[in-house]
Scaffold this motif. Structure first.
Motif, PDB file in Angstrom:
ATOM      1  N   LEU A   1      16.165   8.331  48.542  1.00  0.00           N
ATOM      2  CA  LEU A   1      16.281   8.682  50.039  1.00  0.00           C
ATOM      3  C   LEU A   1      16.407   7.817  50.948  1.00  0.00           C
ATOM      4  O   LEU A   1      17.483   7.085  52.002  1.00  0.00           O
ATOM      5  CB  LEU A   1      16.212   9.988  50.529  1.00  0.00           C
ATOM      6  CG  LEU A   1      16.051  10.040  52.208  1.00  0.00           C
ATOM      7  CD1 LEU A   1      17.173  11.258  52.244  1.00  0.00           C
ATOM      8  CD2 LEU A   1      15.025  11.333  52.647  1.00  0.00           C
ATOM      9  N   ASP A   2      15.348   7.355  50.980  1.00  0.00           N
ATOM     10  CA  ASP A   2      15.169   6.254  51.710  1.00  0.00           C
ATOM     11  C   ASP A   2      15.292   4.494  51.557  1.00  0.00           C
ATOM     12  O   ASP A   2      16.069   4.231  52.294  1.00  0.00           O
ATOM     13  CB  ASP A   2      13.090   5.508  50.898  1.00  0.00           C
ATOM     14  CG  ASP A   2      12.612   6.644  51.081  1.00  0.00           C
ATOM     15  OD1 ASP A   2      12.714   7.136  52.356  1.00  0.00           O
ATOM     16  OD2 ASP A   2      10.943   6.267  51.301  1.00  0.00           O
ATOM     17  N   ARG A   3      15.706   4.717  49.528  1.00  0.00           N
ATOM     18  CA  ARG A   3      17.060   3.733  49.782  1.00  0.00           C
ATOM     19  C   ARG A   3      18.288   4.043  50.316  1.00  0.00           C
ATOM     20  O   ARG A   3      18.703   2.751  51.174  1.00  0.00           O
ATOM     21  CB  ARG A   3      16.725   3.283  47.734  1.00  0.00           C
ATOM     22  CG  ARG A   3      17.879   1.885  47.335  1.00  0.00           C
ATOM     23  CD  ARG A   3      18.043   1.865  45.757  1.00  0.00           C
ATOM     24  NE  ARG A   3      18.967   3.448  45.864  1.00  0.00           N
ATOM     25  CZ  ARG A   3      20.195   3.417  46.280  1.00  0.00           C
ATOM     26  NH1 ARG A   3      20.344   2.112  46.583  1.00  0.00           N
ATOM     27  NH2 ARG A   3      21.504   4.407  45.913  1.00  0.00           N
ATOM     28  N   ILE A   4      18.589   4.550  49.979  1.00  0.00           N
ATOM     29  CA  ILE A   4      20.042   5.462  50.225  1.00  0.00           C
ATOM     30  C   ILE A   4      19.661   4.782  52.168  1.00  0.00           C
ATOM     31  O   ILE A   4      20.637   4.475  52.935  1.00  0.00           O
ATOM     32  CB  ILE A   4      20.153   6.235  50.539  1.00  0.00           C
ATOM     33  CG1 ILE A   4      20.916   6.457  49.227  1.00  0.00           C
ATOM     34  CG2 ILE A   4      21.674   6.818  51.240  1.00  0.00           C
ATOM     35  CD1 ILE A   4      21.123   8.117  48.240  1.00  0.00           C
ATOM     36  N   SER A   5      19.017   5.199  52.700  1.00  0.00           N
ATOM     37  CA  SER A   5      19.123   5.129  54.702  1.00  0.00           C
ATOM     38  C   SER A   5      18.596   3.518  54.761  1.00  0.00           C
ATOM     39  O   SER A   5      19.301   3.013  55.709  1.00  0.00           O
ATOM     40  CB  SER A   5      17.414   5.508  54.632  1.00  0.00           C
ATOM     41  OG  SER A   5      17.491   6.918  54.581  1.00  0.00           O
TER      42      SER A   5
END
Length: 84
Positions: free
Chosen positions: A35-39
């Motif tokens: 989720l952090d990467r996609i954000s």
């Protein structure tokens, strides 16, 4: 700033939503990292500093009509997003 293709933006938004929904059921460290990467990816695609801003900008980008340019050698226009 380069404008991302609508398809790429939609794919990133769909991945973000899928992971966020999965995390709402069960907190998994690998999913939190995803989720952090996609954000970060969405922020880069939209030029935003926060994910909330990125989501709002993405929504605006997807509701705008596609950019158009003249087709080579003709008087017609083609969608820039689909011309590649």
């Amino acid at each position: 700033m380069l404008v991302p293709a609508a398809r790429e933006l939609r794919e990133a938004l769909a991945r973000f939503a899928d992971v966020r929904i999965a995390l709402s059921y069960r907190e998994v460290p690998a999913m939190r990292r995803e989720l952090d990467r996609i954000s970060r990816e969405l922020c880069a695609m939209t030029g935003a500093r926060t994910i909330d801003d990125a989501l709002a900008i993405a929504d605006t980008m997807l509701t705008r009509p596609p950019l158009r340019r003249p087709a080579e050698g003709s008087g017609t226009t083609v969608d820039v997003a689909t011309a590649a």
